[in-house]
Write a protein that holds these residues in place. Structure first.
Motif, PDB file in Angstrom:
ATOM      1  N   GLY A  85     -22.088  38.787 -59.121  1.00 49.40           N
ATOM      2  CA  GLY A  85     -21.062  39.607 -59.770  1.00 49.40           C
ATOM      3  C   GLY A  85     -21.464  41.066 -59.827  1.00 49.40           C
ATOM      4  N   LEU A  86     -21.093  41.745 -60.895  1.00 50.96           N
ATOM      5  CA  LEU A  86     -21.415  43.160 -61.060  1.00 50.96           C
ATOM      6  C   LEU A  86     -22.610  43.315 -61.985  1.00 50.96           C
ATOM      7  CD1 LEU A  86     -17.884  44.797 -61.450  1.00 50.96           C
ATOM      8  CD2 LEU A  86     -19.446  45.046 -59.527  1.00 50.96           C
ATOM      9  N   LEU A  87     -23.342  44.404 -61.807  1.00 53.72           N
ATOM     10  CA  LEU A  87     -24.474  44.668 -62.682  1.00 53.72           C
ATOM     11  C   LEU A  87     -24.649  46.156 -62.896  1.00 53.72           C
ATOM     12  CD1 LEU A  87     -27.268  45.599 -60.853  1.00 53.72           C
ATOM     13  CD2 LEU A  87     -26.870  43.302 -59.997  1.00 53.72           C
ATOM     14  N   ASP A  88     -25.089  46.493 -64.096  1.00 56.34           N
ATOM     15  CA  ASP A  88     -25.401  47.868 -64.476  1.00 56.34           C
ATOM     16  C   ASP A  88     -26.787  47.826 -65.100  1.00 56.34           C
ATOM     17  OD1 ASP A  88     -24.830  50.562 -64.574  1.00 56.34           O
ATOM     18  OD2 ASP A  88     -23.848  50.472 -66.523  1.00 56.34           O
ATOM     19  N   ALA A  89     -27.631  48.806 -64.812  1.00 51.83           N
ATOM     20  CA  ALA A  89     -29.030  48.695 -65.209  1.00 51.83           C
ATOM     21  C   ALA A  89     -29.562  49.999 -65.791  1.00 51.83           C
ATOM     22  CB  ALA A  89     -29.877  48.270 -64.008  1.00 51.83           C
ATOM     23  N   VAL A  90     -30.550  49.850 -66.670  1.00 50.55           N
ATOM     24  CA  VAL A  90     -31.306  50.959 -67.245  1.00 50.55           C
ATOM     25  C   VAL A  90     -32.782  50.651 -67.044  1.00 50.55           C
ATOM     26  CG1 VAL A  90     -31.984  52.128 -69.380  1.00 50.55           C
ATOM     27  CG2 VAL A  90     -29.579  51.596 -68.964  1.00 50.55           C
ATOM     28  N   GLU A  91     -33.519  51.637 -66.580  1.00 45.17           N
ATOM     29  CA  GLU A  91     -34.953  51.471 -66.367  1.00 45.17           C
ATOM     30  C   GLU A  91     -35.717  52.330 -67.370  1.00 45.17           C
ATOM     31  OE1 GLU A  91     -36.422  50.311 -62.208  1.00 45.17           O
ATOM     32  OE2 GLU A  91     -37.008  52.421 -62.399  1.00 45.17           O
ATOM     33  N   ALA A  92     -36.828  51.805 -67.896  1.00 49.84           N
ATOM     34  CA  ALA A  92     -37.613  52.524 -68.906  1.00 49.84           C
ATOM     35  C   ALA A  92     -39.092  52.333 -68.642  1.00 49.84           C
ATOM     36  CB  ALA A  92     -37.263  52.021 -70.306  1.00 49.84           C
ATOM     37  N   GLU A  93     -39.839  53.442 -68.689  1.00 52.62           N
ATOM     38  CA  GLU A  93     -41.287  53.405 -68.528  1.00 52.62           C
ATOM     39  C   GLU A  93     -41.917  53.326 -69.921  1.00 52.62           C
ATOM     40  OE1 GLU A  93     -42.861  56.215 -65.643  1.00 52.62           O
ATOM     41  OE2 GLU A  93     -40.825  56.528 -64.872  1.00 52.62           O
ATOM     42  N   LEU A  94     -42.095  52.116 -70.385  1.00 53.93           N
ATOM     43  CA  LEU A  94     -42.532  51.884 -71.761  1.00 53.93           C
ATOM     44  C   LEU A  94     -43.910  52.483 -72.023  1.00 53.93           C
ATOM     45  CD1 LEU A  94     -41.420  48.173 -72.286  1.00 53.93           C
ATOM     46  CD2 LEU A  94     -40.191  50.262 -72.909  1.00 53.93           C
ATOM     47  N   ALA A  95     -44.814  52.364 -71.076  1.00 50.03           N
ATOM     48  CA  ALA A  95     -46.194  52.796 -71.298  1.00 50.03           C
ATOM     49  C   ALA A  95     -46.301  54.302 -71.505  1.00 50.03           C
ATOM     50  CB  ALA A  95     -47.069  52.365 -70.121  1.00 50.03           C
ATOM     51  N   LEU A  96     -45.294  55.056 -71.072  1.00 53.28           N
ATOM     52  CA  LEU A  96     -45.367  56.517 -71.167  1.00 53.28           C
ATOM     53  C   LEU A  96     -44.501  57.087 -72.285  1.00 53.28           C
ATOM     54  CD1 LEU A  96     -45.288  57.451 -67.359  1.00 53.28           C
ATOM     55  CD2 LEU A  96     -47.277  57.155 -68.860  1.00 53.28           C
ATOM     56  N   LEU A  97     -43.712  56.249 -72.946  1.00 52.97           N
ATOM     57  CA  LEU A  97     -42.852  56.750 -74.023  1.00 52.97           C
ATOM     58  C   LEU A  97     -43.709  57.292 -75.162  1.00 52.97           C
ATOM     59  CD1 LEU A  97     -39.976  54.105 -74.352  1.00 52.97           C
ATOM     60  CD2 LEU A  97     -39.807  56.455 -73.516  1.00 52.97           C
ATOM     61  N   GLU A  98     -43.280  58.414 -75.715  1.00 59.36           N
ATOM     62  CA  GLU A  98     -44.042  59.016 -76.807  1.00 59.36           C
ATOM     63  C   GLU A  98     -44.038  58.120 -78.029  1.00 59.36           C
ATOM     64  OE1 GLU A  98     -41.849  62.417 -78.696  1.00 59.36           O
ATOM     65  OE2 GLU A  98     -40.668  62.229 -76.862  1.00 59.36           O
ATOM     66  N   PRO A  99     -45.091  58.190 -78.853  1.00 58.74           N
ATOM     67  CA  PRO A  99     -45.198  57.294 -80.014  1.00 58.74           C
ATOM     68  C   PRO A  99     -44.027  57.413 -80.982  1.00 58.74           C
ATOM     69  CG  PRO A  99     -47.291  58.396 -79.581  1.00 58.74           C
ATOM     70  CD  PRO A  99     -46.282  59.035 -78.692  1.00 58.74           C
ATOM     71  N   GLY A 100     -43.322  58.550 -80.982  1.00 58.33           N
ATOM     72  CA  GLY A 100     -42.187  58.722 -81.881  1.00 58.33           C
ATOM     73  C   GLY A 100     -41.021  57.817 -81.574  1.00 58.33           C
ATOM     74  N   VAL A 101     -41.022  57.175 -80.406  1.00 63.43           N
ATOM     75  CA  VAL A 101     -39.987  56.201 -80.053  1.00 63.43           C
ATOM     76  C   VAL A 101     -40.544  54.815 -80.344  1.00 63.43           C
ATOM     77  CG1 VAL A 101     -38.547  55.254 -78.207  1.00 63.43           C
ATOM     78  CG2 VAL A 101     -39.044  57.706 -78.266  1.00 63.43           C
ATOM     79  N   THR A 102     -40.018  54.160 -81.360  1.00 66.76           N
ATOM     80  CA  THR A 102     -40.538  52.851 -81.753  1.00 66.76           C
ATOM     81  C   THR A 102     -39.643  51.700 -81.305  1.00 66.76           C
ATOM     82  OG1 THR A 102     -39.463  53.039 -83.920  1.00 66.76           O
ATOM     83  CG2 THR A 102     -41.734  53.832 -83.741  1.00 66.76           C
TER      84      THR A 102
END
Length: 244
Positions: A85-102
């Motif tokens: 079917g259809l797909l929409d995606a978001v990619e995130a580099e968790l290891a590099l996210l600043e500590p202020g993002v919990t």
């Protein structure tokens, strides 16, 4: 395929996972009554949340009109179609996210509703591909938006006490779309939200100019035109006009 999670389930991510790809999948069925039937289309968004449970600013909402976070670490990918079917995606580099993002919250939205019984939406969490190798499936969360809901929280990633991440299979629906969902997490509502992008090749009806209101000074009354407002008589009267 990884077993599907039930709502409320929590799954720790392996410590080797440094980046993830969240994928929203659905079947593009036609839904709706009569002439208003439309093909279900959905979008995946992400909100970067601080320890307060809210965004730090508008830039922390990654969605179709803002497809990339200023850090470049969370970004939308092009919408695709495959055998499922259809797909929409978001990619995130968790290891590099600043500590202020919990927390990294995922949100699915569908302007005309999900019609979930037919479109069967679900969120899949994959390890992001590395070196040309596809990442494995980490979690699958079937979604069940209620009739009338046009946006749902469809899971989140949260930091753990040991510095890792876990996926939480949470769902919460909103009837007023992505704007209402985002406002719940601190994104200020825009008085005139930007339009959703039109897919390439879609028909866009020509925009008609707004009708102008007639100028009452020039509108005919009883069959006779009104005087030109720019015309004024000389102080001596009409008998002193040139040529008379």
């Amino acid at each position: 395929m990884t077993d599907a999670l039930e709502r409320g389930a929590v799954r720790p991510l392996p410590p080797t996972v440094r980046a993830v790809r969240a994928v929203l999948r659905w079947t593009p069925v036609a839904a709706g009554p009569g002439a208003t039937r439309t093909r279900v289309d959905a979008d995946l968004s992400a909100l970067l949340l601080a320890p307060t449970g809210r965004v730090r600013g508008e830039a922390d909402l990654v969605f179709y009109n803002q497809p990339r976070h200023p850090s470049g670490l969370v970004r939308r990918l092009p919408k695709l179609r495959d055998a499922g079917g259809l797909l929409d995606a978001v990619e995130a580099e968790l290891a590099l996210l600043e500590p202020g993002v919990t927390r990294l919250l995922f949100a699915a939205s569908a302007e005309h509703g999900f019609h979930a019984a037919a479109s069967r939406p679900r969120l899949e969490l994959h390890e992001a591909p590395r070196g040309g190798t596809a990442g494995g499936v980490l979690a699958v969360f079937p979604l069940a938006p209620a009739p009338g809901e046009t946006a749902v929280v469809c899971g989140e990633l949260a930091r753990t006490a040991d510095g890792g991440w876990e996926f939480r299979a949470s769902q919460r629906g909103f009837a007023a779309g992505l704007a209402a969902l985002a406002a719940e997490f601190g994104v200020p509502a825009s008085p005139d939200p930007p339009p959703r992008p039109v897919p390439p090749g879609a028909y866009v009806p020509p925009r008609r100019p707004a009708p102008s209101r007639p100028d009452p000074r020039r509108h005919p009354a009883y069959g006779y035109p009104q005087p030109d407002p720019a015309f004024t008589l000389p102080p001596q009267g009409p008998q002193f006009l040139p040529g008379r």
